[in-house]
Design a protein around this motif. Structure first.
Motif, PDB file in Angstrom:
ATOM      1  N   LYS A   1       0.940  -1.301   0.124  1.00 23.00           N
ATOM      2  CA  LYS A   1      -0.283  -0.015   0.162  1.00 23.00           C
ATOM      3  C   LYS A   1       0.740   1.240   0.018  1.00 23.00           C
ATOM      4  O   LYS A   1       0.691   2.196  -0.680  1.00 23.00           O
ATOM      5  CB  LYS A   1      -0.878  -0.088   1.062  1.00 23.00           C
ATOM      6  CG  LYS A   1      -1.912  -1.057   1.199  1.00 23.00           C
ATOM      7  CD  LYS A   1      -2.941  -1.057   2.389  1.00 23.00           C
ATOM      8  CE  LYS A   1      -3.789  -2.061   2.562  1.00 23.00           C
ATOM      9  NZ  LYS A   1      -4.759  -1.983   3.693  1.00 23.00           N
ATOM     10  N   PHE A   2       1.930   1.196   0.572  1.00 22.04           N
ATOM     11  CA  PHE A   2       2.939   2.389   0.922  1.00 22.04           C
ATOM     12  C   PHE A   2       3.585   2.776  -0.492  1.00 22.04           C
ATOM     13  O   PHE A   2       3.675   3.814  -0.696  1.00 22.04           O
ATOM     14  CB  PHE A   2       3.949   2.125   1.789  1.00 22.04           C
ATOM     15  CG  PHE A   2       4.618   3.339   2.285  1.00 22.04           C
ATOM     16  CD1 PHE A   2       4.242   4.161   3.038  1.00 22.04           C
ATOM     17  CD2 PHE A   2       6.235   3.360   1.672  1.00 22.04           C
ATOM     18  CE1 PHE A   2       5.217   5.311   3.527  1.00 22.04           C
ATOM     19  CE2 PHE A   2       6.926   4.427   2.138  1.00 22.04           C
ATOM     20  CZ  PHE A   2       6.400   5.289   2.664  1.00 22.04           C
ATOM     21  N   GLN A   3       4.024   1.623  -1.080  1.00 20.28           N
ATOM     22  CA  GLN A   3       4.665   1.679  -2.520  1.00 20.28           C
ATOM     23  C   GLN A   3       3.734   2.345  -3.365  1.00 20.28           C
ATOM     24  O   GLN A   3       4.040   3.162  -4.222  1.00 20.28           O
ATOM     25  CB  GLN A   3       5.024   0.447  -2.833  1.00 20.28           C
ATOM     26  CG  GLN A   3       6.318  -0.002  -2.106  1.00 20.28           C
ATOM     27  CD  GLN A   3       6.692  -1.419  -2.133  1.00 20.28           C
ATOM     28  OE1 GLN A   3       6.222  -2.241  -2.999  1.00 20.28           O
ATOM     29  NE2 GLN A   3       7.907  -1.966  -2.066  1.00 20.28           N
ATOM     30  N   VAL A   4       2.444   1.873  -3.403  1.00 16.31           N
ATOM     31  CA  VAL A   4       1.378   2.266  -4.358  1.00 16.31           C
ATOM     32  C   VAL A   4       0.894   3.650  -3.921  1.00 16.31           C
ATOM     33  O   VAL A   4       0.879   4.424  -5.095  1.00 16.31           O
ATOM     34  CB  VAL A   4       0.230   1.349  -4.232  1.00 16.31           C
ATOM     35  CG1 VAL A   4      -1.192   1.950  -4.899  1.00 16.31           C
ATOM     36  CG2 VAL A   4       0.414  -0.054  -4.874  1.00 16.31           C
ATOM     37  N   LEU A   5       0.948   4.119  -2.863  1.00 17.27           N
ATOM     38  CA  LEU A   5       0.632   5.654  -2.486  1.00 17.27           C
ATOM     39  C   LEU A   5       1.691   6.357  -2.997  1.00 17.27           C
ATOM     40  O   LEU A   5       1.576   7.540  -3.399  1.00 17.27           O
ATOM     41  CB  LEU A   5       0.492   5.505  -1.055  1.00 17.27           C
ATOM     42  CG  LEU A   5      -1.125   5.094  -0.578  1.00 17.27           C
ATOM     43  CD1 LEU A   5      -0.754   5.057   0.883  1.00 17.27           C
ATOM     44  CD2 LEU A   5      -2.114   5.988  -0.816  1.00 17.27           C
ATOM     45  N   GLY A   6       2.849   5.890  -3.059  1.00 18.46           N
ATOM     46  CA  GLY A   6       4.123   6.694  -3.395  1.00 18.46           C
ATOM     47  C   GLY A   6       3.922   6.870  -4.803  1.00 18.46           C
ATOM     48  O   GLY A   6       4.351   7.977  -5.302  1.00 18.46           O
ATOM     49  N   LYS A   7       3.608   5.988  -5.686  1.00 21.20           N
ATOM     50  CA  LYS A   7       3.405   5.969  -7.019  1.00 21.20           C
ATOM     51  C   LYS A   7       2.293   7.002  -7.367  1.00 21.20           C
ATOM     52  O   LYS A   7       2.304   7.947  -8.397  1.00 21.20           O
ATOM     53  CB  LYS A   7       3.280   4.549  -7.930  1.00 21.20           C
ATOM     54  CG  LYS A   7       4.543   3.671  -7.625  1.00 21.20           C
ATOM     55  CD  LYS A   7       4.186   2.597  -8.438  1.00 21.20           C
ATOM     56  CE  LYS A   7       5.201   1.438  -8.241  1.00 21.20           C
ATOM     57  NZ  LYS A   7       5.031   0.091  -9.066  1.00 21.20           N
ATOM     58  N   LEU A   8       1.176   6.695  -6.690  1.00 17.03           N
ATOM     59  CA  LEU A   8      -0.020   7.660  -6.687  1.00 17.03           C
ATOM     60  C   LEU A   8       0.375   9.134  -6.591  1.00 17.03           C
ATOM     61  O   LEU A   8       0.033   9.850  -7.425  1.00 17.03           O
ATOM     62  CB  LEU A   8      -1.031   7.400  -5.701  1.00 17.03           C
ATOM     63  CG  LEU A   8      -2.547   8.030  -5.737  1.00 17.03           C
ATOM     64  CD1 LEU A   8      -3.173   7.129  -5.131  1.00 17.03           C
ATOM     65  CD2 LEU A   8      -2.143   9.199  -5.137  1.00 17.03           C
ATOM     66  N   TYR A   9       1.227   9.543  -5.621  1.00 15.13           N
ATOM     67  CA  TYR A   9       1.345  10.725  -5.481  1.00 15.13           C
ATOM     68  C   TYR A   9       2.450  11.428  -6.425  1.00 15.13           C
ATOM     69  O   TYR A   9       2.444  12.509  -6.843  1.00 15.13           O
ATOM     70  CB  TYR A   9       2.210  11.140  -3.964  1.00 15.13           C
ATOM     71  CG  TYR A   9       2.564  12.448  -3.621  1.00 15.13           C
ATOM     72  CD1 TYR A   9       1.821  13.341  -3.459  1.00 15.13           C
ATOM     73  CD2 TYR A   9       3.929  12.569  -3.859  1.00 15.13           C
ATOM     74  CE1 TYR A   9       2.167  14.720  -3.074  1.00 15.13           C
ATOM     75  CE2 TYR A   9       4.442  13.708  -3.636  1.00 15.13           C
ATOM     76  CZ  TYR A   9       3.563  14.957  -3.042  1.00 15.13           C
ATOM     77  OH  TYR A   9       3.832  16.053  -2.997  1.00 15.13           O
ATOM     78  N   ALA A  10       3.420  10.488  -6.842  1.00 15.22           N
ATOM     79  CA  ALA A  10       4.340  10.875  -7.813  1.00 15.22           C
ATOM     80  C   ALA A  10       3.633  11.286  -9.235  1.00 15.22           C
ATOM     81  O   ALA A  10       3.953  12.279 -10.003  1.00 15.22           O
ATOM     82  CB  ALA A  10       5.262   9.636  -8.173  1.00 15.22           C
ATOM     83  N   VAL A  11       2.268  10.658  -9.369  1.00 10.51           N
ATOM     84  CA  VAL A  11       1.605  11.095 -10.808  1.00 10.51           C
ATOM     85  C   VAL A  11       0.854  12.378 -10.410  1.00 10.51           C
ATOM     86  O   VAL A  11       0.938  13.286 -11.190  1.00 10.51           O
ATOM     87  CB  VAL A  11       0.615   9.864 -10.962  1.00 10.51           C
ATOM     88  CG1 VAL A  11      -0.251  10.161 -11.910  1.00 10.51           C
ATOM     89  CG2 VAL A  11       1.310   8.571 -11.523  1.00 10.51           C
ATOM     90  N   LEU A  12       0.307  12.440  -9.216  1.00 15.87           N
ATOM     91  CA  LEU A  12      -0.517  13.713  -9.062  1.00 15.87           C
ATOM     92  C   LEU A  12       0.331  14.880  -8.794  1.00 15.87           C
ATOM     93  O   LEU A  12      -0.235  15.949  -8.992  1.00 15.87           O
ATOM     94  CB  LEU A  12      -1.436  13.419  -8.010  1.00 15.87           C
ATOM     95  CG  LEU A  12      -2.678  12.434  -8.297  1.00 15.87           C
ATOM     96  CD1 LEU A  12      -3.634  12.477  -6.817  1.00 15.87           C
ATOM     97  CD2 LEU A  12      -3.371  12.678  -9.246  1.00 15.87           C
TER      98      LEU A  12
END
Length: 253
Positions: free
Chosen positions: A56-67
């Protein structure tokens, strides 16, 4: 599996905004703050009982990198798609290092020392008079923007403004000179409500008074300081973290 599919699997929604609990119109500061709040809950160090915490932490990192990337966010907003081949996502990245770069650990004492140095300084006076002129004496807007201040600082800040008016450094705006007692009481009530909300958020995130989280400390002590939130954060990050703001690459094994 792509980012949107992973969001659906782990957070029960494929919407990047819904994962963070924000809407599509959220600004950079709101996205950053929401990312911090959500990622802190699933941070591997804070969620030992969650077997999926690291994912979950890694996915959130990618999500934030996109936004947080203007080009990638525009693509997502317009098409509802994420460019999985973009440089933002297509790299071997240590998301823990990225998170720590964005939110370096700064002690409570660091914050208090900064405030002690800033309050009563010429820099504070200059910033305050600039806000006074910008908002034409509206104390609601001034207190909502003044750095390192709370409702308790209003009498002191008011004295600074009145002295500046007397010395003709700034003009006297009716909004300041003729402010009603009703508006002052409403401001106090609003500040009390914001303080309570900050305390509730602290409990929700499981943070104690000694917690070293920079973002939580600022949220707790400066709940309504929207305008200066980023400038304060940037100044401390420049002091305590290395340069750069993009995900760091880790050598492939």
């Amino acid at each position: 599996m792509g980012l949107l599919e992973r969001c659906q699997e782990l957070f029960k929604t494929a919407s990047l905004y819904e994962v963070l609990g924000i809407n599509k119109e959220a600004n950079e500061a709101e996205i950053r703050r929401s990312y911090y709040k959500v990622s802190l809950k699933v941070h591997p160090d804070r969620a030992p009982d969650d077997p999926l915490a690291t994912e979950k932490f890694q996915v959130l990192g990618k999500l934030y990198a996109v936004l947080s990337d203007k080009e990638q966010r525009a693509i997502y907003d317009e098409q509802g798609l994420v460019d999985e081949e973009s440089d933002v996502l297509n790299q071997d990245c240590c998301w823990e290092d990225y998170w720590r770069l964005l939110f370096p650990k700064i002690t409570v004492q660091d914050i208090l020392d900064f405030e002690k140095q800033y309050k009563g300084s010429e820099e504070e006076r200059k910033d305050l008079l600039q806000l006074y002129t910008q908002h034409q004496g509206d104390m609601d807007a001034i207190l909502a923007s003044a750095l390192c201040s709370s409702q308790d600082d209003e009498p002191r800040l008011g004295d600074i403004i009145r002295a500046a008016i007397k010395s003709k450094d700034v003009e006297e705006f009716p909004a300041f000179a003729q402010e009603s007692d009703k508006k002052k009481r409403a401001r106090r009530k609003r500040a009390d409500r914001e303080r309570q909300e900050a305390e509730e958020m602290q409990k929700e995130l499981g943070l104690g008074q000694e917690d070293e989280s920079l973002m939580m400390m600022i949220k707790q002590r400066h709940a309504s300081r929207e305008q200066n939130f980023n400038s304060f954060l940037s100044g401390l990050e420049a002091k305590y973290s290395k340069k750069g703001g993009k995900p760091s690459k880790r050598g492939k094994k």
